[in-house]
Motif scaffolding. Structure first.
Motif, PDB file in Angstrom:
ATOM      1  N   ARG A  79      49.560  32.717  42.546  1.00 37.21           N
ATOM      2  CA  ARG A  79      49.380  33.363  41.316  1.00 37.21           C
ATOM      3  C   ARG A  79      48.140  34.054  41.250  1.00 37.21           C
ATOM      4  NH1 ARG A  79      48.954  26.294  40.199  1.00 37.21           N
ATOM      5  NH2 ARG A  79      48.347  26.415  42.957  1.00 37.21           N
ATOM      6  N   GLY A  80      47.311  33.430  42.344  1.00 43.05           N
ATOM      7  CA  GLY A  80      45.976  34.282  42.275  1.00 43.05           C
ATOM      8  C   GLY A  80      46.033  35.823  42.698  1.00 43.05           C
ATOM      9  N   PHE A  81      46.771  36.868  43.141  1.00 42.83           N
ATOM     10  CA  PHE A  81      47.321  37.970  42.703  1.00 42.83           C
ATOM     11  C   PHE A  81      48.086  38.484  41.798  1.00 42.83           C
ATOM     12  CE2 PHE A  81      46.008  37.666  47.718  1.00 42.83           C
ATOM     13  CZ  PHE A  81      45.691  39.316  48.089  1.00 42.83           C
ATOM     14  N   ALA A  82      48.554  37.145  41.204  1.00 43.70           N
ATOM     15  CA  ALA A  82      49.507  37.511  39.860  1.00 43.70           C
ATOM     16  C   ALA A  82      48.633  37.795  38.920  1.00 43.70           C
ATOM     17  CB  ALA A  82      50.229  36.985  39.933  1.00 43.70           C
ATOM     18  N   VAL A  83      47.615  37.047  38.792  1.00 43.42           N
ATOM     19  CA  VAL A  83      46.260  36.930  37.554  1.00 43.42           C
ATOM     20  C   VAL A  83      46.002  38.191  37.904  1.00 43.42           C
ATOM     21  CG1 VAL A  83      44.428  36.062  36.565  1.00 43.42           C
ATOM     22  CG2 VAL A  83      46.720  34.259  37.510  1.00 43.42           C
ATOM     23  N   HIS A  84      45.339  38.656  38.726  1.00 41.25           N
ATOM     24  CA  HIS A  84      44.848  40.179  39.150  1.00 41.25           C
ATOM     25  C   HIS A  84      45.905  40.940  38.526  1.00 41.25           C
ATOM     26  CE1 HIS A  84      43.562  43.616  41.187  1.00 41.25           C
ATOM     27  NE2 HIS A  84      42.069  42.571  40.979  1.00 41.25           N
ATOM     28  N   GLU A  85      46.471  41.161  39.193  1.00 44.03           N
ATOM     29  CA  GLU A  85      47.833  42.016  38.490  1.00 44.03           C
ATOM     30  C   GLU A  85      47.989  41.662  36.977  1.00 44.03           C
ATOM     31  OE1 GLU A  85      50.360  45.367  38.935  1.00 44.03           O
ATOM     32  OE2 GLU A  85      48.404  44.338  39.923  1.00 44.03           O
ATOM     33  N   ALA A  86      48.136  40.812  36.883  1.00 38.60           N
ATOM     34  CA  ALA A  86      47.387  41.151  35.051  1.00 38.60           C
ATOM     35  C   ALA A  86      47.152  41.939  34.704  1.00 38.60           C
ATOM     36  CB  ALA A  86      48.749  39.619  34.455  1.00 38.60           C
TER      37      ALA A  86
END
Length: 393
Positions: A130-137
């Protein structure tokens, strides 16, 4: 500052900087073509750029671990990219434009292992996927705004690259200012991470886990069969499927798909682990089937699938590395992993560019075979049902 606030602030930095370099990348193919480049040259240059962005991390990663100056490496890398992009719009020489494309990617090589290490500490507290995904989003919001801005300026100026790229200096300066402020607020993000969040240490201190190398083999295989957007955009313009000013709009759509794919696979990764990555070879195999047709709607759909694959690469691939490697060796691991990615990306860019010039059906068959091999490696390397675990057969 809370871990989530750190993730979102860092994501905002990436948003601004993606505004800069994704705006430039959205027109790399047409820009180089306008200076006389062939599909092979576009494929090699864009592949070499990604290879520089990834392969040079073999140096910057270990140096970041050794010096522990993660913030300095991060700021320096962003500064190099911010300075390079506007210059791309004022050159009229093919060789210089090619050099600037690669130089912009060198900035990413300088910052990325340190940046990913800083981010990995905060994601330990909120969930790796989730952390890397939110950063990527957040990152991809900038990747959406940059190409849209470039497209608008190209349309207004009748395809004048100078103002289209020159305006990208503004978000670059803003990103550097925010990054310096964030460093002052959180000088040592490792405080976010607890021992429980670390992957198990290796038996041999100083060496990376064997599972990491197996994972690298899967990643190298799937990326060796992945086309660059430079080749995709070259196809769109040279086959007269879209006007040059419309190409950044396609890229923007791909970046929107990138963000959605990152969020979806990041959430799924926190649920079922690295088996989520089967999406990557499946998407990569589908891209040439659609993107290299002569039907505009299908080529756009292929570009959207390309963006979805990039979303998996930029989020979930990085999350797995953080779970496989202890924090004391993480920047080194990110550097080595990026080196593996770089070599494979160069091979993929050159292969797809050369096969595009030779035969599109051969390109499609070759990419499909490579991605089938990647799926086999994924199955062999991740047979354990244990969450967040990549096993060695």
């Amino acid at each position: 500052m809370s871990p989530w606030r750190f993730v979102t602030a860092f994501g905002t930095v990436s948003l601004l900087m993606d505004f800069v370099y994704e705006g430039a990348r959205s027109i790399t193919g047409p820009l180089l073509a306008s200076l006389g480049a062939s599909a092979l040259v576009v494929g090699v240059v864009t592949g070499a750029g990604e290879a520089a962005a990834l392969g040079l991390r073999l140096v910057s990663g270990p140096l970041a671990d050794r010096t522990r100056h993660f913030w300095a490496w991060t700021i320096s890398g962003y500064a190099l990219t911010a300075a390079t992009v506007p210059l791309l719009g004022v050159t009229g020489l093919l060789w210089l434009a090619c050099a600037l494309v690669i130089a912009e990617r060198v900035g990413k090589a300088v910052r990325s292992p340190a940046k990913d290490t800083l981010l990995s500490h905060a994601t330990a507290a909120v969930g790796r996927g989730r952390g890397f995904a939110v950063h990527e989003a957040l990152d991809q919001i900038g990747a959406l705004l940059g190409p849209l801005t470039v497209a608008g300026i190209l349309a207004l100026t009748h395809d004048d690259y100078t103002p289209a790229l020159g305006v990208l200096a503004i978000p670059g300066v803003a990103a550097l200012a925010l990054l310096v402020w964030l460093r002052g607020r959180v000088p040592d993000p490792i405080a976010y991470e607890t021992g429980a969040a670390n992957a198990p240490a290796t038996r041999e201190p100083g060496r990376l886990p064997r599972a990491f190398w197996v994972y690298g083999g899967f990643t190298a295989t799937t990326m060796a069969g992945f086309a660059t957007f430079g080749v995709l955009s070259f196809h769109l313009v040279e086959r007269h499927l879209l006007a040059t000013a419309a190409v950044p709009l396609v890229y923007a759509a791909a970046m929107a798909a990138d963000a959605l794919a990152a969020l979806a696979t990041g959430w799924l990764y926190d649920k079922i682990g690295a088996r989520t990555l089967i999406a990557l070879p499946l998407l990569s195999a589908a891209v040439p089937l659609l993107a290299f047709t002569n039907t505009p709607g299908l080529t756009i759909l292929g570009a959207v699938l390309w963006g979805s694959a990039v979303g998996v690469q930029e989020s979930t691939l990085r999350a797995v590395v953080a779970d496989l490697v202890p924090s004391t060796r993480r920047a080194t691991a990110y550097g080595i992993f990026a080196g593996i990615l770089g070599g494979a990306t160069l091979a993929g860019g050159a292969l797809t560019g050369a096969l595009y010039d030779y035969s599109i059906p051969t390109l499609i068959v070759t990419v499909t075979a490579i991605q089938a091999g990647a799926i086999a490696l994924l199955w062999l390397g991740n047979r354990s049902p244990a969450r967040h675990h990549w096993t060695v057969p």
